[in-house]
Design a protein around this motif. Structure first.
Motif, mmCIF file in Angstrom:
data_model
loop_
_atom_site.group_PDB
_atom_site.id
_atom_site.type_symbol
_atom_site.label_atom_id
_atom_site.label_comp_id
_atom_site.label_asym_id
_atom_site.label_seq_id
_atom_site.Cartn_x
_atom_site.Cartn_y
_atom_site.Cartn_z
ATOM 1 N N UNK A 113 0.416 -1.010 0.067
ATOM 2 C CA UNK A 113 0.363 0.040 0.173
ATOM 3 C C UNK A 113 1.145 1.264 0.169
ATOM 4 N N UNK A 114 2.208 1.125 -0.418
ATOM 5 C CA UNK A 114 2.329 2.195 -0.606
ATOM 6 C C UNK A 114 4.105 2.158 -1.317
ATOM 7 N N UNK A 143 2.132 7.768 -9.521
ATOM 8 C CA UNK A 143 2.232 6.390 -10.220
ATOM 9 C C UNK A 143 2.075 5.414 -9.206
ATOM 10 N N UNK A 144 1.847 5.396 -8.058
ATOM 11 C CA UNK A 144 1.109 4.364 -6.901
ATOM 12 C C UNK A 144 -0.048 3.999 -7.557
ATOM 13 N N UNK A 145 -1.038 4.827 -8.183
ATOM 14 C CA UNK A 145 -2.374 4.515 -8.095
ATOM 15 C C UNK A 145 -2.753 4.376 -9.388
ATOM 16 N N UNK A 146 -1.119 4.332 -10.732
ATOM 17 C CA UNK A 146 -0.357 3.696 -11.977
ATOM 18 C C UNK A 146 -0.768 1.695 -11.471
ATOM 19 N N UNK A 147 0.245 2.103 -10.545
ATOM 20 C CA UNK A 147 0.144 0.360 -10.202
ATOM 21 C C UNK A 147 -0.773 -0.537 -9.468
ATOM 22 N N UNK A 151 10.053 10.338 -1.375
ATOM 23 C CA UNK A 151 8.613 10.757 -1.506
ATOM 24 C C UNK A 151 7.932 9.665 -1.415
ATOM 25 N N UNK A 152 6.831 9.320 -0.641
ATOM 26 C CA UNK A 152 6.430 8.361 0.063
ATOM 27 C C UNK A 152 5.349 8.805 0.502
ATOM 28 N N UNK A 153 4.081 7.519 -0.621
ATOM 29 C CA UNK A 153 3.048 8.063 -1.143
ATOM 30 C C UNK A 153 2.144 6.650 -0.656
#
Length: 141
Positions: free
Chosen positions: A34-35, A68-72, A101-103
């Motif tokens: 989740x990150x 990018x997080x949402x994309x993957x 940066x940690x999303x």
């Protein structure tokens, strides 16, 4: 065949070639369930005229890692992801080193996603706190 973490990171960073992420030297360095974490060097390319990290470069880092997080985490065969709103609160200046940066997801919906993005320095000092909203839209076939 399951890819190793190193192979996933390599493939992710290959997708960043010829983009703003490559221009700012942003690199995806870690991920989990989740990150996602990205790193950007702080040097004259991302400075304001007085020699500290530009808030716009920080926002670009945050939007890059969050999008990018949402994309993957979505089915990219059926959907594409776009950022729709970003906020950034800059808390501390930095002149050199790296920022990370940690999303992490606050909300992972079918259509919209909300991410918390913490930007820290090499010593884990908090530099900025950002929030990013993204939207997943169906691809027209």
């Amino acid at each position: 065949m399951q890819l190793s973490k190193e192979e996933v990171l390599q493939r992710a960073n290959e997708q960043c070639k010829n983009t703003l992420m490559e221009t700012l030297n942003i690199e995806i360095v870690d991920f989990g369930e989740d990150f996602l974490v990205a790193k950007m060097p702080v040097d004259s390319r991302v400075h304001q005229p007085d020699g500290v990290l530009h808030g716009g470069a920080t926002a670009a880092l945050a939007e890059s890692v969050g999008s990018f997080a949402s994309h993957i985490f979505v089915d990219t065969e059926k959907f594409f992801v776009r950022g729709i709103e970003i906020t950034a609160n800059h808390l501390k200046g930095i002149r050199e080193g790296n920022v990370y940066a940690k999303a992490t997801f606050i909300h992972k919906g079918r259509t919209t996603q909300l991410l918390d993005i913490r930007v820290t320095d090499d010593d884990d000092n908090l530099i900025s706190v950002c929030k990013l909203s993204t939207i997943s839209l169906p691809k027209n076939k």
